[in-house]
Design an enzyme around this catalytic site. Structure first.
Site, short mmCIF file in Angstrom:
data_model
loop_
_atom_site.label_atom_id
_atom_site.label_comp_id
_atom_site.label_asym_id
_atom_site.label_seq_id
_atom_site.Cartn_x
_atom_site.Cartn_y
_atom_site.Cartn_z
CE1 TYR A 126 -3.53 -2.65 0.25
CE2 TYR A 126 -4.78 -0.60 0.85
CZ TYR A 126 -4.75 -1.92 0.59
OH TYR A 126 -5.94 -2.68 0.23
CE LYS A 178 0.64 -17.25 -2.37
NZ LYS A 178 -0.33 -18.43 -2.61
CG ASP A 213 -3.16 -19.51 -1.08
OD1 ASP A 213 -2.56 -19.28 -0.11
OD2 ASP A 213 -2.62 -20.17 -1.97
CG ASP A 237 -8.51 -3.68 1.85
OD1 ASP A 237 -9.46 -3.33 2.82
OD2 ASP A 237 -8.33 -2.89 0.98
CG ASP A 241 -14.13 -5.66 2.21
OD1 ASP A 241 -13.81 -4.97 3.23
OD2 ASP A 241 -14.79 -5.49 1.26
#
Ligand code: NAD
Length: 344
Positions: A126, A178, A213, A237, A241
């Site tokens: 970001y 990851k 994942d 982020d 959601d």
């Protein structure tokens, strides 16, 4: 009980922002919340009205109050100005993004969800170091981005998450990464987590590391196996959601941005342009952010009354906005909350 007034910056924001902020202020006033609002602008509306999506007066106000409640801010996709949310986080070093998700309306696809996503808020992908490379006259032939995670930044957010687990008596932390592919960028997060846990938190709660994942898949299949998830900026982020979807959608998910220089409270959701101006927006997420803001200023008594009024309105009187399958408008739901507070 009358309490000293606490100056706080209020940003209505874009899209559904003004509707849900108006609702939240009306409910917080009815509750007797101690906030003395300084009304400020930011976002697309501020750009149109004042020629600046993040006016200096807004930054000045937050510098003074160190406390803000804000509606969502629209960010153009692709080109346009840099996200004001990201700029605010950077300006006030709001390194911890706390996004709790708890089932309030039973009988949905998932019941009894009680999860917290702790997201690193300042680093990762970001930071905005992006550019295109032109090839053969195509100015967008190649797109490149650089992510930055620092040992200090990782340790700061991990310590925040681990301390939260201890303080709230929670049982488990899942460190999401990851590192199998982004071996350095997210490997540093995993490695720092393992070292910090071993060094200072061992046996105080359960600890696991999990690849993002697989984590997404497991959250959908069996979210109850998780408790507190801590992760880097982009994964946080996305997963927050996803987690909001487990509790009835974005209308129910609050967020706090906690930092060195200030604390800023907001809903997880964006400006919801598809329903803006239609009186349909659910203000619960922002109200729950208001409850987190009350906890932050040590008015847990008021925060609990507010959560109780929300629970009664949604579950006893079944007054709900359309995103929860109800027929109430934003203002009908807001009035019902105010009535619940007056009766309590
Ligand atoms: P969104 O979160 O605005 O909306 C996604 C879906 O959820 C839409 O269908 C919307 O109607 C629904 N929804 C969201 N909030 C709701 C509410 N309170 N009540 C009922 N339904 C609700 O996501 P988006 O459409 O991808 O983003 C729109 C804009 O918001 C973009 O410019 C984005 O950059 C911005 N954004 C801002 C923030 C923030 O200010 N913190 C966060 C996310 C997105």
């Amino acid at each position: 009980m009358s309490s000293p007034r606490i100056p706080a910056t209020l940003i209505a924001g874009d899209g559904v922002g003004p509707e849900i902020v108006e609702a939240a202020v009306a409910v917080l006033d009815a509750l007797g919340a101690p906030f003395e609002w300084e009304h400020c602008s930011a976002g697309l509306g501020a750009l149109a009205r004042l020629g600046d999506p993040l006016p200096e007066a807004t930054l000045d106000s937050i510098r003074r109050t160190r406390l803000a409640l804000k509606g969502p801010l629209e960010t153009p996709s692709g080109g346009g100005y840099r996200s004001i949310n990201v700029r605010l986080r950077e300006a006030f070093k709001l390194y911890a993004n706390l996004r709790p998700a708890r089932t309030l309306v039973a009988g949905g696809r998932y019941d009894k969800i009680d999860l917290v996503v702790v997201r690193e808020n300042l680093e990762g992908l970001y930071i905005g170091h992006e550019h295109y490379v032109e090839i053969d006259g195509d100015p967008h032939a190649v797109a490149m981005a650089t992510g930055v995670n620092t040992r200090a930044g990782c340790e700061r957010i991990l310590r925040y998450a681990f301390d939260l687990v201890v303080q709230q008596g929670r049982r488990k932390v899942s460190v999401v990464h990851k590192a199998n592919v982004m071996k350095a960028l997210t490997g540093i997060f995993k490695e720092t987590a393992e070292r910090l846990y071993e060094r200072e938190y061992r046996d105080r709660f359960a600890f696991e590391t999990i690849i993002v994942d697989a984590c997404a898949m497991k959250l959908v299949l069996n979210p109850w196996q998780f408790d507190v998830l801590v992760t880097t900026n982009l994964f946080g982020d996305i997963l927050s959601d996803l987690v909001a979807g487990l509790i009835g959608g974005l209308g129910m998910a609050p967020g706090a941005n906690i930092g060195v220089d200030a604390a800023l409270f907001e809903a997880v959701h964006g400006s919801a342009p598809d329903i803006a101006g239609q009186g349909k927006a659910n203000p619960t997420a922002l109200l729950l952010a208001g409850a987190m803001m009350l906890d932050h200023v040590k008015r847990n008594d008021l925060a609990e009354r507010l959560r109780l009024a929300i629970d009664q309105t949604l579950n006893v009187r079944s007054i709900r906005t359309p995103d929860l399958g109800g027929a109430a408008s934003t203002s009908m739901y807001t009035q019902a909350l105010i009535d619940a507070l007056r009766k309590a």
